[in-house]
Motif scaffolding. Structure first.
Motif, PDB file in Angstrom:
ATOM      1  N   TYR A 215      80.453  29.919-103.989  1.00 51.47           N
ATOM      2  CA  TYR A 215      79.515  28.566-103.995  1.00 51.47           C
ATOM      3  C   TYR A 215      78.607  28.874-103.717  1.00 51.47           C
ATOM      4  O   TYR A 215      77.536  28.268-103.907  1.00 51.47           O
ATOM      5  N   GLU A 216      78.668  28.675-102.356  1.00 52.66           N
ATOM      6  CA  GLU A 216      76.928  28.641-101.804  1.00 52.66           C
ATOM      7  C   GLU A 216      75.888  30.212-102.023  1.00 52.66           C
ATOM      8  O   GLU A 216      75.672  30.082-102.132  1.00 52.66           O
ATOM      9  N   ARG A 217      76.452  31.080-102.291  1.00 49.64           N
ATOM     10  CA  ARG A 217      76.229  31.813-102.938  1.00 49.64           C
ATOM     11  C   ARG A 217      75.507  31.937-104.486  1.00 49.64           C
ATOM     12  O   ARG A 217      74.454  32.181-104.611  1.00 49.64           O
ATOM     13  N   ILE A 218      76.523  31.081-105.245  1.00 50.70           N
ATOM     14  CA  ILE A 218      75.854  31.040-107.064  1.00 50.70           C
ATOM     15  C   ILE A 218      74.349  29.386-105.841  1.00 50.70           C
ATOM     16  O   ILE A 218      73.719  29.362-106.679  1.00 50.70           O
ATOM     17  N   VAL A 219      74.913  28.829-105.864  1.00 48.30           N
ATOM     18  CA  VAL A 219      73.781  27.464-104.640  1.00 48.30           C
ATOM     19  C   VAL A 219      72.105  28.701-103.804  1.00 48.30           C
ATOM     20  O   VAL A 219      71.216  27.927-104.675  1.00 48.30           O
ATOM     21  N   LYS A 220      72.527  29.769-104.286  1.00 45.63           N
ATOM     22  CA  LYS A 220      71.343  30.519-103.372  1.00 45.63           C
ATOM     23  C   LYS A 220      70.799  30.976-104.062  1.00 45.63           C
ATOM     24  O   LYS A 220      69.538  30.981-104.464  1.00 45.63           O
ATOM     25  N   TYR A 221      71.416  31.463-105.539  1.00 43.18           N
ATOM     26  CA  TYR A 221      70.547  31.707-106.276  1.00 43.18           C
ATOM     27  C   TYR A 221      69.877  30.869-107.080  1.00 43.18           C
ATOM     28  O   TYR A 221      69.650  30.917-108.234  1.00 43.18           O
ATOM     29  N   ASN A 222      70.160  29.399-107.060  1.00 47.10           N
ATOM     30  CA  ASN A 222      70.016  28.709-108.099  1.00 47.10           C
ATOM     31  C   ASN A 222      68.069  28.564-108.981  1.00 47.10           C
ATOM     32  O   ASN A 222      67.834  27.900-109.482  1.00 47.10           O
ATOM     33  N   ASP A 223      67.205  28.716-107.628  1.00 47.84           N
ATOM     34  CA  ASP A 223      65.245  28.870-107.641  1.00 47.84           C
ATOM     35  C   ASP A 223      65.585  30.672-108.705  1.00 47.84           C
ATOM     36  O   ASP A 223      65.092  30.270-109.535  1.00 47.84           O
ATOM     37  N   LEU A 224      66.471  31.415-108.482  1.00 45.95           N
ATOM     38  CA  LEU A 224      66.502  32.644-109.064  1.00 45.95           C
ATOM     39  C   LEU A 224      66.368  32.563-111.067  1.00 45.95           C
ATOM     40  O   LEU A 224      65.459  32.708-111.758  1.00 45.95           O
ATOM     41  N   PHE A 225      67.463  31.372-111.606  1.00 46.07           N
ATOM     42  CA  PHE A 225      68.111  30.678-112.657  1.00 46.07           C
ATOM     43  C   PHE A 225      67.286  30.144-112.464  1.00 46.07           C
ATOM     44  O   PHE A 225      67.146  30.122-114.277  1.00 46.07           O
ATOM     45  N   LYS A 226      66.597  29.268-112.436  1.00 47.50           N
ATOM     46  CA  LYS A 226      65.371  28.382-112.635  1.00 47.50           C
ATOM     47  C   LYS A 226      64.240  29.412-113.357  1.00 47.50           C
ATOM     48  O   LYS A 226      63.973  28.820-114.214  1.00 47.50           O
ATOM     49  N   SER A 227      64.322  30.027-112.636  1.00 50.90           N
ATOM     50  CA  SER A 227      63.158  30.869-112.894  1.00 50.90           C
ATOM     51  C   SER A 227      63.123  32.221-114.174  1.00 50.90           C
ATOM     52  O   SER A 227      62.643  32.366-115.356  1.00 50.90           O
ATOM     53  N   LEU A 228      64.658  32.156-114.572  1.00 51.17           N
ATOM     54  CA  LEU A 228      64.537  33.376-116.279  1.00 51.17           C
ATOM     55  C   LEU A 228      65.039  32.141-116.663  1.00 51.17           C
ATOM     56  O   LEU A 228      64.557  31.770-118.133  1.00 51.17           O
ATOM     57  N   ARG A 229      65.178  30.529-116.658  1.00 43.33           N
ATOM     58  CA  ARG A 229      64.809  29.673-117.560  1.00 43.33           C
ATOM     59  C   ARG A 229      63.878  29.504-118.338  1.00 43.33           C
ATOM     60  O   ARG A 229      63.124  29.311-119.118  1.00 43.33           O
ATOM     61  N   ASP A 230      62.887  29.339-117.420  1.00 44.06           N
ATOM     62  CA  ASP A 230      61.155  29.001-117.405  1.00 44.06           C
ATOM     63  C   ASP A 230      61.162  30.215-117.537  1.00 44.06           C
ATOM     64  O   ASP A 230      60.523  29.963-119.352  1.00 44.06           O
ATOM     65  N   ALA A 231      61.250  31.280-117.519  1.00 49.16           N
ATOM     66  CA  ALA A 231      61.343  32.843-118.552  1.00 49.16           C
ATOM     67  C   ALA A 231      61.317  33.013-120.111  1.00 49.16           C
ATOM     68  O   ALA A 231      60.766  33.483-121.141  1.00 49.16           O
ATOM     69  N   GLN A 232      63.204  32.164-119.879  1.00 52.19           N
ATOM     70  CA  GLN A 232      63.106  32.097-121.615  1.00 52.19           C
ATOM     71  C   GLN A 232      62.169  30.756-121.916  1.00 52.19           C
ATOM     72  O   GLN A 232      61.955  31.870-123.320  1.00 52.19           O
ATOM     73  N   ILE A 233      62.442  30.457-121.955  1.00 55.00           N
ATOM     74  CA  ILE A 233      61.209  29.212-123.005  1.00 55.00           C
ATOM     75  C   ILE A 233      60.127  30.164-122.365  1.00 55.00           C
ATOM     76  O   ILE A 233      59.849  29.738-124.536  1.00 55.00           O
ATOM     77  N   ARG A 234      59.190  30.478-122.138  1.00 56.13           N
ATOM     78  CA  ARG A 234      58.040  31.317-122.373  1.00 56.13           C
ATOM     79  C   ARG A 234      58.007  32.172-123.170  1.00 56.13           C
ATOM     80  O   ARG A 234      57.541  32.289-124.477  1.00 56.13           O
ATOM     81  N   VAL A 235      58.636  33.053-123.167  1.00 53.69           N
ATOM     82  CA  VAL A 235      59.199  34.247-124.339  1.00 53.69           C
ATOM     83  C   VAL A 235      59.630  33.622-125.774  1.00 53.69           C
ATOM     84  O   VAL A 235      59.387  33.967-126.771  1.00 53.69           O
TER      85      VAL A 235
END
Length: 199
Positions: free
Chosen positions: A89-109
């Motif tokens: 679960y800590e590993r999932i949390v570690k990648y929160n910023d990466l998934f937020k960046s993915l969402r931001d990029a998805q919106i731009r695309v």
């Protein structure tokens, strides 16, 4: 002011030629402006496409890390049955910023390119992460409640959750294959745009 020694018809022709030159100049300037806008739009499309492709590969790596079946447990945690789930679960949390960046990029695309298949593939990456998180939580709940598999259905459910939590990304790993397929689709659709091969 026109020269009295030059006939009026010559002055009229000169004025007309001057007006045509101005119109041609305006058309030329407008054409250059439109070309500059087209180039800027293509560069913008290329940038957002490249960003999403890179993020999709980073998310693939993150999911491989989160689901890695090989895990070491320190000696002092050997008796803690929840430790392995907490670590994941800590590993999932570690990648929160990466998934937020993915969402931001998805919106731009979505705004700049508008490819529904790419949008669906990105959503699949988010769903994969959610499936892993749910599997970790439910398996940890089974341990907390000290509930074994009382029925065949419960046993099958726990096996399915373990398949979601641990991933070999082989042909038999359904979740891992769906992530790999999503990344390949994103790459296939967006690489030509990133390379300015496709308008």
């Amino acid at each position: 002011m026109s020269d009295p020694s030059i006939p009026d018809w010559i002055n009229a022709i000169a004025a007309a030629v001057g007006a045509v030159a101005v119109v041609v100049g305006l058309f030329g300037a407008n054409s250059k402006l439109n070309e500059a806008r087209r180039t800027a739009r293509q560069l913008r499309r290329s940038e957002v496409a490249e960003e999403l492709v890179a993020l999709a590969h980073n998310v693939d790596d993150a999911l491989r890390d989160i689901r890695n079946p090989m895990d070491s447990i320190p000696k002092d945690k050997a008796g803690d049955k929840l430790y392995a789930y907490q670590r994941r679960y800590e590993r999932i949390v570690k990648y929160n910023d990466l998934f937020k960046s993915l969402r931001d990029a998805q919106i731009r695309v979505r705004a700049v390119i508008g490819d529904k298949e790419v949008d669906g593939a990105v959503e699949l990456l988010f769903k994969a992460r959610q499936r892993v998180a749910i599997a970790i939580e439910l398996l940890a709940d089974y341990i907390r409640d000290d509930v074994g598999a009382r029925t065949l259905e419960e046993r099958d459910h726990k096996i399915k959750l373990r398949h979601d939590m641990y991933g070999s990304f082989s042909d038999r790993d359904e979740l891992g294959q769906s992530v790999a397929d999503a990344v390949q689709l994103i790459e296939r659709h967006l690489n030509p745009i990133a390379r300015l091969e496709k308008n």
